[in-house]
Design a protein around this motif. Sequence first.
Motif, mmCIF file in Angstrom:
data_model
loop_
_atom_site.group_PDB
_atom_site.id
_atom_site.type_symbol
_atom_site.label_atom_id
_atom_site.label_comp_id
_atom_site.label_asym_id
_atom_site.label_seq_id
_atom_site.Cartn_x
_atom_site.Cartn_y
_atom_site.Cartn_z
ATOM 1 N N GLN A 32 -10.225 -3.998 7.026
ATOM 2 C CA GLN A 32 -11.151 -4.597 7.997
ATOM 3 C C GLN A 32 -11.023 -3.966 9.380
ATOM 4 O O GLN A 32 -12.011 -3.678 10.046
ATOM 5 N N GLU A 33 -9.797 -3.751 9.826
ATOM 6 C CA GLU A 33 -9.560 -3.282 11.181
ATOM 7 C C GLU A 33 -9.871 -1.802 11.389
ATOM 8 O O GLU A 33 -10.337 -1.415 12.456
ATOM 9 N N SER A 34 -9.569 -0.969 10.403
ATOM 10 C CA SER A 34 -9.722 0.479 10.630
ATOM 11 C C SER A 34 -10.259 1.255 9.448
ATOM 12 O O SER A 34 -10.421 2.467 9.547
ATOM 13 N N GLY A 35 -10.472 0.583 8.313
ATOM 14 C CA GLY A 35 -10.875 1.327 7.117
ATOM 15 C C GLY A 35 -9.763 2.274 6.665
ATOM 16 O O GLY A 35 -10.032 3.326 6.126
ATOM 17 N N PHE A 36 -8.495 1.884 6.925
ATOM 18 C CA PHE A 36 -7.302 2.671 6.564
ATOM 19 C C PHE A 36 -7.193 3.972 7.358
ATOM 20 O O PHE A 36 -6.535 4.907 6.943
ATOM 21 N N ASN A 37 -7.813 4.016 8.528
ATOM 22 C CA ASN A 37 -7.781 5.224 9.363
ATOM 23 C C ASN A 37 -6.630 5.134 10.364
ATOM 24 O O ASN A 37 -6.718 4.383 11.344
ATOM 25 N N PRO A 38 -5.556 5.906 10.168
ATOM 26 C CA PRO A 38 -4.427 5.830 11.094
ATOM 27 C C PRO A 38 -4.754 6.357 12.498
ATOM 28 O O PRO A 38 -4.050 6.057 13.448
ATOM 29 N N GLY A 39 -5.837 7.085 12.637
ATOM 30 C CA GLY A 39 -6.235 7.610 13.938
ATOM 31 C C GLY A 39 -7.259 6.746 14.658
ATOM 32 O O GLY A 39 -7.789 7.141 15.694
ATOM 33 N N ALA A 40 -7.526 5.552 14.126
ATOM 34 C CA ALA A 40 -8.544 4.682 14.723
ATOM 35 C C ALA A 40 -8.146 4.245 16.125
ATOM 36 O O ALA A 40 -6.993 3.921 16.390
ATOM 37 N N ILE A 41 -9.117 4.253 17.026
ATOM 38 C CA ILE A 41 -8.925 3.788 18.401
ATOM 39 C C ILE A 41 -10.083 2.835 18.711
ATOM 40 O O ILE A 41 -11.244 3.211 18.595
ATOM 41 N N GLY A 42 -9.740 1.619 19.077
ATOM 42 C CA GLY A 42 -10.752 0.613 19.363
ATOM 43 C C GLY A 42 -11.347 0.774 20.749
ATOM 44 O O GLY A 42 -10.865 1.569 21.561
ATOM 45 N N PRO A 43 -12.373 -0.018 21.048
ATOM 46 C CA PRO A 43 -12.979 0.033 22.377
ATOM 47 C C PRO A 43 -12.021 -0.531 23.422
ATOM 48 O O PRO A 43 -11.099 -1.277 23.104
ATOM 49 N N GLU A 44 -12.257 -0.179 24.661
ATOM 50 C CA GLU A 44 -11.429 -0.677 25.755
ATOM 51 C C GLU A 44 -11.584 -2.193 25.858
ATOM 52 O O GLU A 44 -12.687 -2.726 25.779
ATOM 53 N N ILE A 45 -10.463 -2.884 26.040
ATOM 54 C CA ILE A 45 -10.472 -4.339 26.168
ATOM 55 C C ILE A 45 -10.980 -4.690 27.569
ATOM 56 O O ILE A 45 -10.500 -4.158 28.574
ATOM 57 N N ALA A 46 -11.973 -5.587 27.611
ATOM 58 C CA ALA A 46 -12.675 -5.864 28.866
ATOM 59 C C ALA A 46 -11.976 -6.868 29.769
ATOM 60 O O ALA A 46 -12.138 -6.826 30.981
ATOM 61 N N GLU A 47 -11.213 -7.809 29.195
ATOM 62 C CA GLU A 47 -10.595 -8.825 30.046
ATOM 63 C C GLU A 47 -9.280 -9.302 29.462
ATOM 64 O O GLU A 47 -8.933 -8.947 28.345
ATOM 65 N N GLY A 48 -8.569 -10.098 30.230
ATOM 66 C CA GLY A 48 -7.288 -10.639 29.791
ATOM 67 C C GLY A 48 -6.129 -9.720 30.126
ATOM 68 O O GLY A 48 -6.295 -8.704 30.807
ATOM 69 N N PRO A 49 -4.932 -10.078 29.664
ATOM 70 C CA PRO A 49 -3.728 -9.317 30.031
ATOM 71 C C PRO A 49 -3.726 -7.877 29.519
ATOM 72 O O PRO A 49 -3.027 -7.029 30.057
ATOM 73 N N ALA A 50 -4.513 -7.603 28.490
ATOM 74 C CA ALA A 50 -4.567 -6.239 27.942
ATOM 75 C C ALA A 50 -5.770 -5.454 28.470
ATOM 76 O O ALA A 50 -6.106 -4.395 27.935
ATOM 77 N N LYS A 51 -6.390 -5.952 29.527
ATOM 78 C CA LYS A 51 -7.579 -5.302 30.091
ATOM 79 C C LYS A 51 -7.333 -3.812 30.320
ATOM 80 O O LYS A 51 -6.320 -3.407 30.871
#
Length: 64
Positions: A32-51
């Motif tokens: 679900q999260e990456s399709g088993f892709n170890p090189g996957a990089i998600g979009p930039e987090i817009a808010e919160g402590p991990a912004k």
Amino acid sequence: MPQQAVSVEDLIRQKAEALGLPVELALAIADQESGFNPGAIGPEIAEGPAKGQRAVGVFQLVPS
């Protein structure tokens, strides 16, 4: 003799079993999260402590 490459799915299976985690759950999350892709990089987090950070890898974890 060269080593055979281990698939990401096989590695998740091995580690989940070794840690006593439900294998099918670990596989479902990785799919679900990456399709088993170890090189996957998600979009930039817009808010919160991990912004400004991005989730990375098979399980899309946010580095701290």
